[in-house]
Design an enzyme around this catalytic site. Structure first.
Site, short mmCIF file in Angstrom:
data_model
loop_
_atom_site.label_atom_id
_atom_site.label_comp_id
_atom_site.label_asym_id
_atom_site.label_seq_id
_atom_site.Cartn_x
_atom_site.Cartn_y
_atom_site.Cartn_z
N LYS A 124 9.35 0.17 -10.55
CA LYS A 124 10.05 -0.99 -10.14
C LYS A 124 11.07 -0.69 -9.66
O LYS A 124 11.93 -1.28 -8.43
CB LYS A 124 10.52 -1.89 -11.47
N ASP A 126 -2.56 -8.98 -2.21
CA ASP A 126 -2.33 -8.09 -3.29
C ASP A 126 -0.67 -8.37 -3.70
O ASP A 126 0.21 -8.31 -3.01
CB ASP A 126 -2.15 -6.66 -2.79
N ALA A 158 5.58 -9.62 1.48
CA ALA A 158 4.94 -8.62 0.72
C ALA A 158 3.56 -8.90 0.18
O ALA A 158 2.62 -7.82 0.21
CB ALA A 158 5.80 -8.26 -0.49
N ASP A 199 9.41 -6.92 -7.04
CA ASP A 199 10.30 -6.02 -6.87
C ASP A 199 11.11 -6.25 -5.30
O ASP A 199 12.35 -6.19 -5.29
CB ASP A 199 9.81 -4.62 -6.80
N GLU A 237 11.99 -0.46 -17.11
CA GLU A 237 11.30 0.70 -17.36
C GLU A 237 11.79 1.71 -17.56
O GLU A 237 11.25 3.28 -17.49
CB GLU A 237 10.38 0.80 -16.07
N ASN A 278 10.25 -13.75 -14.24
CA ASN A 278 9.12 -14.51 -13.71
C ASN A 278 8.69 -15.23 -15.02
O ASN A 278 9.40 -15.44 -16.16
CB ASN A 278 7.80 -13.57 -13.22
N ASP A 321 1.79 5.24 -8.51
CA ASP A 321 0.72 3.97 -8.89
C ASP A 321 -0.70 4.29 -8.67
O ASP A 321 -1.01 4.89 -7.42
CB ASP A 321 0.93 2.83 -8.11
N THR A 343 11.49 -16.39 -10.73
CA THR A 343 10.55 -16.49 -9.59
C THR A 343 9.11 -17.24 -9.87
O THR A 343 8.69 -17.34 -11.02
CB THR A 343 9.98 -15.10 -9.37
#
Length: 312
Positions: A53, A257, A293, A263, A152, A195, A26, A229
């Site tokens: 992910k 963040d 998280a 995940d 992914e 989501n 990332d 979610t």
């Protein structure tokens, strides 16, 4: 080249969770606001985090205490070494992490002051994780209670994973980024985890306006259960084996963040389902993990321990 030697133990260990999926570096830049078309904005210094992910889910589960393995592909490069090291530090078994074939995947991430992010992914080695790789990892799949996948990696590889599940194993799928799913994959999902954006993308024009309507639309496609979610609102669960959709609230936290929070949620959900918890109970734990998280920067760096979840 395989992540370890070819000698397999006669009795493979039982993993609580096997994650089959992506591993990315990332590359993160903070911005005051995200650029519009044709616009340039200045950002913060570049920070490189281990992500993807699949890799995120594996680290999140291991940090919670799950016996976790990762089946993925990375490049023979610095980003690949970073990713394998981060997995090993979290306690993930990396024997299934394959090396070579292309550069390690990269995610280009911008994060605005509210904590929202925009992401562009260059799949790299993730696109070279093949159905043949899945078949070669048969003993690994046979030793997992739950297998978690995302999109992914190639869809053919996801479909092969669904076919290769061990006896009595459960498949958890987060269709991100969204793509049309074969019926055989949908039928294996228990649950399909989406989501709001993913739910609307899959359902199209007739999605309806409420999470309950999305759940009804998604269950009609064939998965055994569905979890949606809802960010700060928690989640909604629906088991197609009976019962109406149920809302699962989230604790209130100050979001810093949101990178990787989904995940962390999915990993926690998959682990608890593997321990035998009911869907609603597992989701109640997972929303607490997701909430924890978002209170810290980064993806893997933000994932909580079981003690940190209990302290929420």
């Amino acid at each position: 080249m395989h992540g370890n030697d070819d000698s397999a133990p006669l009795a493979p260990p039982r993993y609580d969770l096997l994650v089959v999926g992506s591993a990315n570096a990332d590359l993160v830049v903070g911005v005051d606001r995200r650029p519009g078309p044709g616009e340039t904005v200045l950002g913060s210094d570049l920070v490189v985090h281990p992500g993807g992910k699949g890799a995120n889910q594996a680290v999140a589960a291991a940090r919670l205490g799950a016996r976790t393995a990762l089946l993925a592909r990375v490049g023979d490069d610095a980003h690949g070494r970073l990713l394998r090291a981060s997995q090993q530090e979290a306690g993930v078994d990396t024997g299934g992490v394959l090396v070579g074939g292309a550069p390690t995947g990269v995610a280009l991430i911008t994060v605005d002051p509210s904590g929202d992010n925009s992401i562009v992914v260059s799949p790299g080695a993730n696109a070279r994780l093949t159905p043949e790789d899945i078949r070669a990892a048969g003993p690994l799949l046979a030793s997992a209670r739950v297998v978690s996948v995302q999109l992914e990696i190639p869809l053919d590889t996801v479909a092969e994973t669904a076919r290769a599940l061990g006896s009595g194993a459960r498949l958890v799928l987060n269709p991100s980024p969204p793509a049309p799913l074969p019926d055989e994959v949908l039928a294996a999902c228990d649950p399909l985890v989406v989501n709001e954006h993913e739910a609307r993308s899959i359902l199209g024009e007739g999605a309806g306006r409420t999470p309950e309507s999305w759940a009804r639309g998604l269950t009609a496609l064939g998965p055994r259960s569905v979890v949606i979610t809802l960010g700060s609102e928690g989640a909604l669960v629906c088991d197609t084996r009976g019962g109406a959709p149920v809302r699962v609230p989230s604790p209130r936290v100050d979001a810093v963040d949101t990178t990787g929070a989904g995940d962390a949620f999915t990993a926690a959900l998959a682990w608890r389902l593997g321990l035998g918890e009911e869907l609603e109970q597992a989701a109640a734990f997972a929303v607490r993990v997701g909430a924890a998280a978002v209170t810290r920067q980064g993806a893997q760096a933000s994932f909580p321990t079981i003690e940190q979840v209990a302290a929420l």
